[in-house]
Design a protein around this motif. Structure first.
Motif, mmCIF file in Angstrom:
data_model
loop_
_atom_site.group_PDB
_atom_site.id
_atom_site.type_symbol
_atom_site.label_atom_id
_atom_site.label_comp_id
_atom_site.label_asym_id
_atom_site.label_seq_id
_atom_site.Cartn_x
_atom_site.Cartn_y
_atom_site.Cartn_z
ATOM 1 N N THR A 482 83.839 42.316 86.997
ATOM 2 C CA THR A 482 85.100 43.020 87.193
ATOM 3 C C THR A 482 85.088 44.434 86.631
ATOM 4 O OG1 THR A 482 86.268 40.901 87.067
ATOM 5 C CG2 THR A 482 87.596 42.893 86.830
ATOM 6 N N PHE A 483 84.495 44.600 85.442
ATOM 7 C CA PHE A 483 84.585 45.892 84.757
ATOM 8 C C PHE A 483 83.259 46.658 84.695
ATOM 9 C CE2 PHE A 483 87.873 43.140 82.868
ATOM 10 C CZ PHE A 483 88.998 43.896 83.191
ATOM 11 N N LEU A 484 82.138 45.958 84.808
ATOM 12 C CA LEU A 484 80.841 46.615 84.657
ATOM 13 C C LEU A 484 80.103 46.757 85.980
ATOM 14 C CD1 LEU A 484 79.593 44.869 81.354
ATOM 15 C CD2 LEU A 484 80.967 46.951 81.610
ATOM 16 N N GLY A 485 80.766 46.436 87.060
ATOM 17 C CA GLY A 485 80.178 46.607 88.385
ATOM 18 C C GLY A 485 78.927 45.800 88.620
ATOM 19 N N GLY A 486 78.783 44.676 87.908
ATOM 20 C CA GLY A 486 77.604 43.844 88.067
ATOM 21 C C GLY A 486 76.353 44.394 87.406
ATOM 22 N N GLU A 487 76.465 45.498 86.666
ATOM 23 C CA GLU A 487 75.320 46.114 85.992
ATOM 24 C C GLU A 487 75.087 45.416 84.648
ATOM 25 O OE1 GLU A 487 73.283 48.502 87.005
ATOM 26 O OE2 GLU A 487 74.291 48.805 88.934
ATOM 27 N N THR A 488 74.147 44.478 84.616
ATOM 28 C CA THR A 488 73.946 43.685 83.399
ATOM 29 C C THR A 488 73.495 44.547 82.220
ATOM 30 O OG1 THR A 488 71.747 43.132 84.263
ATOM 31 C CG2 THR A 488 73.490 41.492 84.534
ATOM 32 N N ILE A 489 72.874 45.692 82.487
ATOM 33 C CA ILE A 489 72.425 46.552 81.392
ATOM 34 C C ILE A 489 73.605 47.030 80.549
ATOM 35 C CG2 ILE A 489 72.543 48.714 82.714
ATOM 36 C CD1 ILE A 489 69.748 47.738 80.228
ATOM 37 N N LEU A 490 74.794 47.128 81.151
ATOM 38 C CA LEU A 490 75.962 47.609 80.409
ATOM 39 C C LEU A 490 76.496 46.560 79.435
ATOM 40 C CD1 LEU A 490 77.866 49.580 83.195
ATOM 41 C CD2 LEU A 490 76.302 50.454 81.444
ATOM 42 N N THR A 491 76.127 45.294 79.611
ATOM 43 C CA THR A 491 76.535 44.285 78.627
ATOM 44 C C THR A 491 75.928 44.595 77.261
ATOM 45 O OG1 THR A 491 74.687 42.794 79.166
ATOM 46 C CG2 THR A 491 76.741 42.507 80.412
ATOM 47 N N LEU A 492 74.758 45.243 77.238
ATOM 48 C CA LEU A 492 74.125 45.592 75.965
ATOM 49 C C LEU A 492 74.869 46.726 75.267
ATOM 50 C CD1 LEU A 492 70.362 45.434 77.014
ATOM 51 C CD2 LEU A 492 71.836 43.605 76.158
ATOM 52 N N VAL A 493 75.505 47.601 76.052
ATOM 53 C CA VAL A 493 76.334 48.668 75.478
ATOM 54 C C VAL A 493 77.562 48.051 74.810
ATOM 55 C CG1 VAL A 493 77.647 50.760 75.973
ATOM 56 C CG2 VAL A 493 75.513 50.313 77.206
ATOM 57 N N VAL A 494 78.175 47.079 75.492
ATOM 58 C CA VAL A 494 79.316 46.369 74.905
ATOM 59 C C VAL A 494 78.888 45.672 73.617
ATOM 60 C CG1 VAL A 494 80.971 44.493 75.258
ATOM 61 C CG2 VAL A 494 80.434 46.050 77.151
ATOM 62 N N ALA A 495 77.735 45.009 73.658
ATOM 63 C CA ALA A 495 77.255 44.265 72.492
ATOM 64 C C ALA A 495 77.013 45.188 71.303
ATOM 65 C CB ALA A 495 75.970 43.520 72.849
ATOM 66 N N GLY A 496 76.369 46.326 71.532
ATOM 67 C CA GLY A 496 76.102 47.254 70.440
ATOM 68 C C GLY A 496 77.360 47.818 69.828
ATOM 69 N N SER A 497 78.361 48.084 70.656
ATOM 70 C CA SER A 497 79.632 48.605 70.145
ATOM 71 C C SER A 497 80.341 47.582 69.266
ATOM 72 C CB SER A 497 80.524 49.012 71.324
ATOM 73 O OG SER A 497 79.885 49.990 72.139
ATOM 74 N N VAL A 498 80.323 46.320 69.689
ATOM 75 C CA VAL A 498 80.956 45.259 68.901
ATOM 76 C C VAL A 498 80.237 45.088 67.564
ATOM 77 C CG1 VAL A 498 81.418 42.777 68.820
ATOM 78 C CG2 VAL A 498 81.898 44.060 70.907
ATOM 79 N N MET A 499 78.914 45.176 67.571
ATOM 80 C CA MET A 499 78.159 45.034 66.318
ATOM 81 C C MET A 499 78.540 46.120 65.328
ATOM 82 S SD MET A 499 74.058 44.789 65.679
ATOM 83 C CE MET A 499 73.974 43.028 65.995
ATOM 84 N N MET A 500 78.699 47.348 65.786
ATOM 85 C CA MET A 500 79.057 48.433 64.868
ATOM 86 C C MET A 500 80.476 48.255 64.322
ATOM 87 S SD MET A 500 77.190 51.861 66.357
ATOM 88 C CE MET A 500 77.648 51.683 68.073
ATOM 89 N N LEU A 501 81.350 47.589 65.076
ATOM 90 C CA LEU A 501 82.671 47.247 64.552
ATOM 91 C C LEU A 501 82.543 46.357 63.314
ATOM 92 C CD1 LEU A 501 85.784 47.130 64.777
ATOM 93 C CD2 LEU A 501 85.487 45.211 66.375
ATOM 94 N N GLY A 502 81.517 45.510 63.278
ATOM 95 C CA GLY A 502 81.301 44.637 62.122
ATOM 96 C C GLY A 502 81.083 45.416 60.841
#
Length: 516
Positions: A482-502
C-alpha cells in the motif's frame, strides 16, 4: 538439597554474595549458544528462500514467518515459569537446554526437505519453538550463576558464541557449494542441495554444542540462590528483593476489557474485508490476552491459588519500571531485525539483482550475497562482543547501547543506497548493533530481577522480541503493497528508522551501574 556450584572451583564471595566464577566456567556456560545460533542463522537466511522456492509470493513471506513468533509468545514465559520451579539431578535450566536442542535438530533435518509450502511453514514453527525452549533458560542461566560485576562479561561471551554460530550458519550453504560441489540452484519447487546439506550439518553441530554445555556446566540450586540474594544488602539488592504488590482486580479487568474490545474490532475489520487476513493472527492474540486478564481479575476476587496462568499475569503486572521501559527499546530492535530477516533476500535479489525468479542464476547470486551479509555481520558481532565490556566501562552502558542503535539503523538504510560491492560496510554496522542487542538489554535487566523469578521475567521480557515480529508479520505486507509500492528494499529503510527511535527511548530507562 543444597549443592555447591562448580564442585568447589569457586570460593565464597564477600559477605556471602555470589563469587566470581573462573573464565573457563563462563565460557562453558555459553558454548551451547554457538549451536543455537547456527539454527537461527540457517532459519533467518534461508527460510524466505525456501518459502519462495516452494511458491510463496513476496508480500506473503511475513505471514509464513508468524509461526515462530506466535509459538515463542506462548512457549517462552511457560518455559521460564517451569524452569524457575525445576530442580532435579539434571539441574534447573539444563533439562530445557537439552530438550529444545533435540527438537530443533529434528526440525532442521525436516525443513529443507519439505514437499509443500505448508509443511515448510510448520517446520519453521517447530524449529522456532524448539530454539526458544533452549534460549530462554540460557538467558536466565547467566543471571543465576553470575554476580552483578560479571554479568555483562557473561552476556558478552554469549554474544561471542552467538556471533560465531551466526557466521558458521550463514556460510554453510556457500561452503556446501564450494567444498562439496553441492548445487546452489534446482528445478522449480525443489530446495537446492546446498541448503539441504547446510541444514543437516547445522542440526549435528547444534545438538553437540548444547550437549557440551549441559555436561560441563553446573548450577546453583534454588536454596543457595535465595541465600545469595538475601545476603545482598546493597540498594540494588534491596530493590531486587522488594515485593511489588499485585494490582487490584479492577486493574486487570479494565485492561482486559480494553484488549478484548481491540481484538474484536480488529477481527471485524478482517471479516469485513477492510484489513488483510494476517491481521487476524494479531487480533486473536490481543483477544486472548484480554481474556486472560479478565480471568485473573475473577481469580483475585475469588482469592483462588494463582497457578501458572495467574502467576504469569501477576508478574506481567508487577514488572520493574526498568523492565517496562527497556521493553520498548527491545521492541524497536527486534522490529528492525525481523524485518531484515524476512525481506532481505527479496529486497536484494529484486532491487540489486533485478529478479524475482527463484530458478534464475541472478536469484542464486543474490541469495549468496544475502548469506554473505548475514555471515559478515555475524563475524563482526563475534569479535565485537568481546569489546562490549571495555566500551561500557569507558563511556557507560546506556550511552554505548544508544550509539550502537544509531549505527545499526544507519547500516540498515545503507543497504538501499549501497551497491552489492559495499554490502560489507552495511554488514559491519549491523554486526555492531547485533552484538549489543544480544548482550546489553540482558545485562541491564538481570540486575533488576529477583533470583526466584529470573526465568519467568526473562520469558516475559522476550514478549518484546516476539511482539514486534508479530507486528511485522501482520502489517508489513500491507505496508509493502500500500505505501511502499511493492519495493521490498524500502522495508529496510523503515526498519532502520525504527531502530534509531530505540536510541531515543533508551534515555528514559532508569539504570545506574552499581559501584564496585
Amino acid at each position: 538439597m543444597t549443592t555447591p556450584a562448580y564442585d568447589g572451583t569457586v570460593t565464597p564471595g564477600a559477605a556471602g554474595l555470589k563469587p566470581n566464577l573462573p573464565i573457563l566456567s563462563i565460557i562453558n556456560m555459553a558454548v551451547g549458544f554457538f549451536g543455537l545460533q547456527i539454527g537461527f542463522a540457517l532459519q533467518n537466511a534461508n527460510a524466505s528462500r525456501i518459502f519462495s522456492t516452494l511458491g510463496s509470493d513476496a508480500d506473503k513471506l511475513a505471514l509464513f514467518w508468524l509461526a515462530g513468533p506466535v509459538t515463542g509468545l506462548i512457549v517462552q514465559p511457560i518455559v521460564g515459569y517451569l524452569s524457575d520451579r525445576t530442580w532435579n539431578r539434571f539441574g534447573r535450566r539444563r533439562p530445557y537446554f537439552l530438550l529444545g536442542a533435540l527438537l530443533a535438530s529434528f526440525a532442521l533435518l525436516f525443513m529443507p526437505n519439505s514437499p509443500a509450502l505448508w509443511i515448510a511453514a510448520s517446520s519453521l514453527w517447530i524449529l522456532d519453538a524448539s530454539l526458544n525452549i533452549s534460549m530462554e533458560p540460557f538467558r536466565a542461566f547467566v543471571g543465576d550463576n553470575l554476580n552483578t560485576k560479571q554479568r555483562t562479561l557473561g552476556y558478552a561471551i554469549q554474544g561471542f558464541f552467538i556471533g560465531a554460530g551466526g557466521y558458521v550458519g550463514s556460510k554453510l550453504p556457500e561452503w556446501a557449494t564450494n567444498f562439496l560441489g553441492a548445487a546452489n540452484t534446482a528445478d522449480a519447487n525443489i530446495v537446492p542441495d546446498s541448503v539441504k546439506i547446510a541444514f543437516l550439518a547445522g542440526a549435528a553441530i547444534l545438538f553437540a554444542s548444547v550437549l557440551y554445555t549441559v555436561l560441563t556446566s553446573k548450577e546453583y540450586d534454588p536454596d543457595t540462590l535465595h541465600a545469595f540474594e538475601a545476603a545482598d544488602t546493597s540498594a540494588l539488592g534491596a530493590a531486587r528483593q522488594a515485593d511489588r504488590p499485585v494490582p487490584a482486580p479492577n486493574w486487570f479487568q479494565m485492561r482486559g476489557l480494553v484488549a478484548i474490545a481491540i481484538g474484536v474490532g480488529l477481527l471485524a475489520l478482517v471479516l469485513s474485508g477492510a484489513a488483510e487476513r494476517q491481521l487476524s493472527v494479531f487480533a486473536a492474540l490481543v483477544l486472548g490476552l484480554g481474556l486472560l486478564l479478565v480471568f485473573n481479575a475473577l481469580r483475585l476476587r475469588a482469592s483462588r491459588w494463582p497457578g501458572m496462568v495467574g502467576s504469569l499475569m501477576d508478574d506481567l503486572a508487577t514488572m520493574p519500571t526498568l523492565m517496562k521501559r527497556l521493553a520498548l527499546v527491545q521492541f524497536t530492535s527486534w522490529f528492525a531485525f525481523f524485518t531484515l530477516w524476512v525481506y532481505l533476500n527479496s529486497a536484494v535479489t529484486s532491487h540489486h539483482f533485478g529478479t524475482t525468479d527463484p530458478t534464475s542464476e541472478a536469484f542464486g547470486a543474490g541469495s549468496l550475497a544475502v548469506n554473505n551479509i548475514f555471515a559478515i555481520y555475524s563475524l563482526v558481532a563475534w569479535g565485537f562482543s568481546l569489546l562490549i565490556p571495555l566500551g561500557t566501562k569507558a563511556i557507560g552502558l546506556k550511552p554505548f547501547y544508544g550509539a550502537s542503535l544509531i549505527t545499526g539503523g544507519l547500516a540498515f538504510i545503507s543497504i538501499w543506497l549501497f551497491p552489492p560491492s559495499l554490502f560489507w560496510v552495511s554488514a559491519i554496522g549491523i554486526g555492531i548493533v547485533w552484538a549489543c542487542v544480544l548482550t546489553l538489554p540482558y545485562a541491564l535487566l538481570a540486575d533488576a530481577l529477583p533470583a526466584n523469578r529470573m526465568g519467568t521475567y526473562m520469558g516475559i521480557f522476550n514478549y518484546f522480541i516476539v511482539i514486534p515480529q508479530l507486528v511485522v508479520g501482520t502489517i508489513m505486507g500491507t505496508v509493502l503493497t500500500t505505501f511502499l509500492g511493492g519495493e521490498t528494499i524500502l522495508t529496510l529503510v523503515v526498519a532502520g528508522s525504527v531502530m534509531m527511535l530505540g536510541a531515543l527511548l533508551l534515555i528514559f530507562v532508569p539504570y545506574e551501574k552499581p559501584l564496585d
